[in-house]
Design a protein around this motif. Structure first.
Motif, PDB file in Angstrom:
ATOM      1  N   LEU A   1       0.857  -1.187   0.000  1.00 22.42           N
ATOM      2  CA  LEU A   1       0.000   0.000   0.000  1.00 22.42           C
ATOM      3  C   LEU A   1       0.893   1.236   0.000  1.00 22.42           C
ATOM      4  O   LEU A   1       1.667   1.451   0.933  1.00 22.42           O
ATOM      5  CB  LEU A   1      -0.897  -0.032   1.240  1.00 22.42           C
ATOM      6  N   PHE A   2       0.773   2.043  -1.045  1.00 26.58           N
ATOM      7  CA  PHE A   2       1.570   3.270  -1.149  1.00 26.58           C
ATOM      8  C   PHE A   2       0.731   4.459  -0.687  1.00 26.58           C
ATOM      9  O   PHE A   2      -0.351   4.718  -1.233  1.00 26.58           O
ATOM     10  CB  PHE A   2       2.045   3.484  -2.587  1.00 26.58           C
ATOM     11  N   SER A   3       1.243   5.169   0.319  1.00 29.65           N
ATOM     12  CA  SER A   3       0.560   6.330   0.864  1.00 29.65           C
ATOM     13  C   SER A   3       1.351   7.579   0.483  1.00 29.65           C
ATOM     14  O   SER A   3       2.393   7.886   1.071  1.00 29.65           O
ATOM     15  CB  SER A   3       0.456   6.204   2.388  1.00 29.65           C
ATOM     16  N   ASP A   4       0.848   8.291  -0.516  1.00 28.36           N
ATOM     17  CA  ASP A   4       1.578   9.410  -1.129  1.00 28.36           C
ATOM     18  C   ASP A   4       1.067  10.742  -0.594  1.00 28.36           C
ATOM     19  O   ASP A   4      -0.092  11.099  -0.791  1.00 28.36           O
ATOM     20  CB  ASP A   4       1.398   9.348  -2.654  1.00 28.36           C
ATOM     21  N   TYR A   5       1.927  11.466   0.112  1.00 32.77           N
ATOM     22  CA  TYR A   5       1.594  12.810   0.580  1.00 32.77           C
ATOM     23  C   TYR A   5       2.420  13.877  -0.139  1.00 32.77           C
ATOM     24  O   TYR A   5       2.509  15.018   0.304  1.00 32.77           O
ATOM     25  CB  TYR A   5       1.811  12.922   2.095  1.00 32.77           C
ATOM     26  N   ASN A   6       3.056  13.476  -1.234  1.00 31.56           N
ATOM     27  CA  ASN A   6       3.826  14.401  -2.060  1.00 31.56           C
ATOM     28  C   ASN A   6       4.979  15.058  -1.295  1.00 31.56           C
ATOM     29  O   ASN A   6       5.264  16.246  -1.466  1.00 31.56           O
ATOM     30  CB  ASN A   6       2.905  15.481  -2.655  1.00 31.56           C
ATOM     31  N   LYS A   7       5.659  14.279  -0.480  1.00 31.94           N
ATOM     32  CA  LYS A   7       6.816  14.786   0.263  1.00 31.94           C
ATOM     33  C   LYS A   7       8.134  14.244  -0.293  1.00 31.94           C
ATOM     34  O   LYS A   7       9.187  14.498   0.279  1.00 31.94           O
ATOM     35  CB  LYS A   7       6.697  14.418   1.753  1.00 31.94           C
ATOM     36  N   GLY A   8       8.067  13.485  -1.383  1.00 30.20           N
ATOM     37  CA  GLY A   8       9.286  13.038  -2.051  1.00 30.20           C
ATOM     38  C   GLY A   8       9.716  11.612  -1.760  1.00 30.20           C
ATOM     39  O   GLY A   8      10.551  11.057  -2.485  1.00 30.20           O
TER      40      GLY A   8
END
Length: 479
Positions: A149-156
C-alpha cells in the motif's frame, strides 16, 4: 457477504510505503493576548505525539488486526526516534530508513478550547536519491507481504514510485495507492487507487453528472493502466469503478465530527479486508462503514474490529453474526482503547449458563465506563470450583455467548493452577480503571482490588438479581 472471513483479519500481510510523519499536539487554555504581538497566549498543559501520514495508515491496519510493516524516511533526530517508539507500541514492523541531511517530517498543532490556534510544519522535500533508499529496502522486505500500500503525501519519499510498483507487481503483490499527484500515470500497474473527489477532478475527472463521472473515471484508469478506482465522495459515499463494473455505496454517517484521516481508514480497511479474503465489492462495503465510524470521532481516529462488527450487525440487520476478538489479541486491543482515553471496566465469572441476572449485571458493569472486559474461568478452573459435572458449556461456547451481548467488549480466559482460580494476575496485566464484582463481597475480599486501588482505579460491588443463579437453573432442569 461472507462474514466468516472477518475472523481471518490477521491473515492480511500488508506493507505500507510512503511519507511518514510525526503529528504533535500541544493543548492548553488561552485567556489573554500577548503584549508582544496581537496573538493569543496558550498555556500548554498537555502534549500528544501520534503517528501521521503513511504511519497513520499502518496504525489503522494494526488496529484491525492486520499484520503490517511500514517503510518510510525519517531524519536522524528526536522526532524520528519518537515516531519509531510509537510504532513499536502499535505492533507495526517499522522499516524506517534514516537520512542524515533532512529532518523527520513533523507537524505541530497548538490547540486551545478545541480550536487549532496554529500549525507548525517542519519538513523538507526528499529527493530521488532518498527515494532510492526506500526502493532498495523494499526489495529486501517485499517477500514478507502479500499487499503493498503506497501512501503518497507528495513529500518526495515516493519519487520512484513507478519502479516500486513494477517491483511489487513482478513479485505478484496486490498494489493499492492513496494518490496525491494529479498525474495518475505515475501509478501505472496499480490494482486500486483511492482518490477523493478533489483529487479526482484535478486528475481530469468530470463530476457534472453521474454518467460523466463514471465515463471519465474509466478513461482515467484505462489511460493510467490502473485496474480499479475507489472514489471517495464525501457526503455522497464512495464508488468502486473498474472497466466493466461500478458499485456505489451511500455515506454511513450523516453527522460528521471530523474527516481528518478518513482516507487513511478507507484504504487501510480495504487492504485488510482484501487480505482476509473478501471480494472487492464486500471489502469496499466494509471500508465505507469504517469511514462512517471514523468521521464520527474527533481527530485522526482508527476503527476496531469490534466497532466494525457492531456496525455490520446494524447494517446487515443480522444479529446472529458477530466478531469475537481472539483471546491472544484481547490485551493489545485493551491497550489500544487505553491509548484512545477510554475507561476500561473489568469483571469476571464462570457464566456457565447465561441468565437474566448475568445480563443485567453485565449491563450495569458496562455503564461504569467505555469498555467492558469479562474475565472468564476456563473449564478446568470451573471443574475445580464447581465439581466434576461442571461446566455445562465449554469455554469457547461461553465466550461466544458473552461476546454477543452488546454490553461486552472483550472476553479473556483465566484460571490456570498457578493463578489459584482467581483473575488477580489477569487484572494486573490489564490494570483496569474500574473493577466490578457482583455479590456480597467486601472490597478487601475481591481478587485484584488492591492492585486497581493502588494504581488509582475504583472497585465497585453490584447486587445480583434475586432468584437468579446457574445452580438453580441446573436443578430446575434436572427436576
Amino acid at each position: 457477504m461472507d462474514l466468516a472471513l472477518f475472523k481471518h483479519l490477521s491473515n492480511a500481510r500488508i506493507l505500507v510505503v510512503g511519507d511518514v510523519m510525526l503529528d504533535r499536539y500541544w493543548h492548553g487554555d488561552s485567556g489573554r493576548i500577548s503584549p508582544e504581538a496581537p496573538v493569543p497566549i496558550v498555556k500548554v498543559s498537555k502534549f500528544e505525539d501520534k503517528a501521521g501520514g503513511a504511519a497513520n495508515v499502518a496504525k489503522n491496519i494494526a488496529r484491525l488486526d492486520g499484520k503490517v510493516g511500514l517503510l518510510g524516511l525519517i531524519g536522524e533526530d528526536e522526532s524520528g526516534q519518537i515516531l519509531e517508539n510509537i510504532l513499536a507500541d502499535e505492533r507495526i514492523d517499522s522499516q524506517l530508513v534514516s537520512v542524515c541531511d533532512l529532518p523527520t517530517i513533523s507537524k505541530m498543532r497548538v490547540i486551545s478550547r478545541h480550536q487549532q490556534v496554529v500549525r507548525l510544519d517542519l519538513e523538507e522535500m526528499f529527493t530521488q536519491q532518498h527515494s532510492q533508499l526506500l526502493l532498495n529496502r523494499l526489495e529486501l522486505v517485499l517477500d514478507q507481504y502479500d499487499f503493498v500500500l503506497f501512501s503518497d503525501y507528495n513529500k518526495g519519499s515516493l519519487s520512484l514510485i513507478q519502479q516500486m510498483i513494477t517491483m511489487a507487481k513482478k513479485a505478484g503483490k496486490t498494489v493499492l495507492i492513496d494518490p496525491k499527484s494529479s498525474d495518475l500515470n505515475l501509478y501505472r500497474g496499480a490494482d486500486y487507487i483511492t482518490p477523493n473527489l478533489n483529487e479526482f477532478k484535478l486528475a481530469g475527472g468530470k463530476t457534472d453528472s453521474e454518467k460523466n463521472l463514471t465515463e471519465s473515471a474509466r478513461q482515467l484508469i484505462k489511460d493510467a493502466g490502473v485496474a480499479a478506482m475507489l472514489l471517495t465522495r464525501s457526503e455522497q459515499g464512495m464508488s468502486l469503478i473498474s472497466a466493466n463494473e461500478k458499485h456505489d455505496f451511500a455515506a454511513q454517517q450523516l453527522e460528521v465530527s471530523d474527516v481528518t484521516g478518513a482516507g487513511d481508514t478507507v484504504i487501510a480497511t480495504l487492504a485488510v479486508m482484501l487480505g482476509a479474503g473478501m471480494k472487492p465489492k464486500d471489502a469496499v462495503e466494509i471500508a465505507n462503514l469504517a469511514a462512517g465510524i471514523a468521521v464520527s470521532k474527533l481527530g485522526a481516529a482508527t476503527v476496531s474490529p469490534e466497532e466494525l462488527s457492531r456496525k455490520l450487525g446494524q447494517y446487515l440487520q443480522k444479529t446472529g453474526e458477530h466478531y469475537q476478538t481472539p483471546f491472544d489479541d484481547v490485551l493489545q486491543h485493551i491497550e489500544f482503547a487505553k491509548q484512545n482515553g477510554e475507561t476500561i471496566v473489568f469483571t469476571n465469572g464462570c457464566f456457565d449458563i447465561l441468565h437474566a441476572g448475568h445480563v443485567r449485571y453485565l449491563a450495569q458493569a458496562k455503564a461504569r465506563g467505555d469498555r467492558l472486559v469479562v474475565g472468564l474461568n476456563n473449564d478446568e478452573s470451573i471443574t475445580r470450583l464447581k465439581g466434576p459435572e461442571r461446566p455445562i458449556n465449554p469455554l469457547d461456547e461461553r465466550a461466544m455467548v458473552l461476546s454477543a451481548l452488546a454490553s461486552v467488549d472483550w472476553v479473556i480466559p483465566f484460571g490456570s493452577l498457578d493463578e489459584n482460580d482467581t483473575p488477580a494476575k489477569l487484572i494486573e496485566q490489564i490494570s483496569p480503571d474500574i473493577l466490578v464484582k457482583g455479590g456480597d463481597y467486601t472490597v478487601d475480599q475481591i481478587a485484584g482490588a488492591e492492585h486497581v486501588l493502588r494504581h488509582g482505579g475504583k472497585v465497585e460491588v453490584l447486587e445480583f438479581l434475586n432468584g437468579c443463579s446457574t445452580s438453580k437453573v441446573i436443578s430446575k432442569i434436572k427436576a
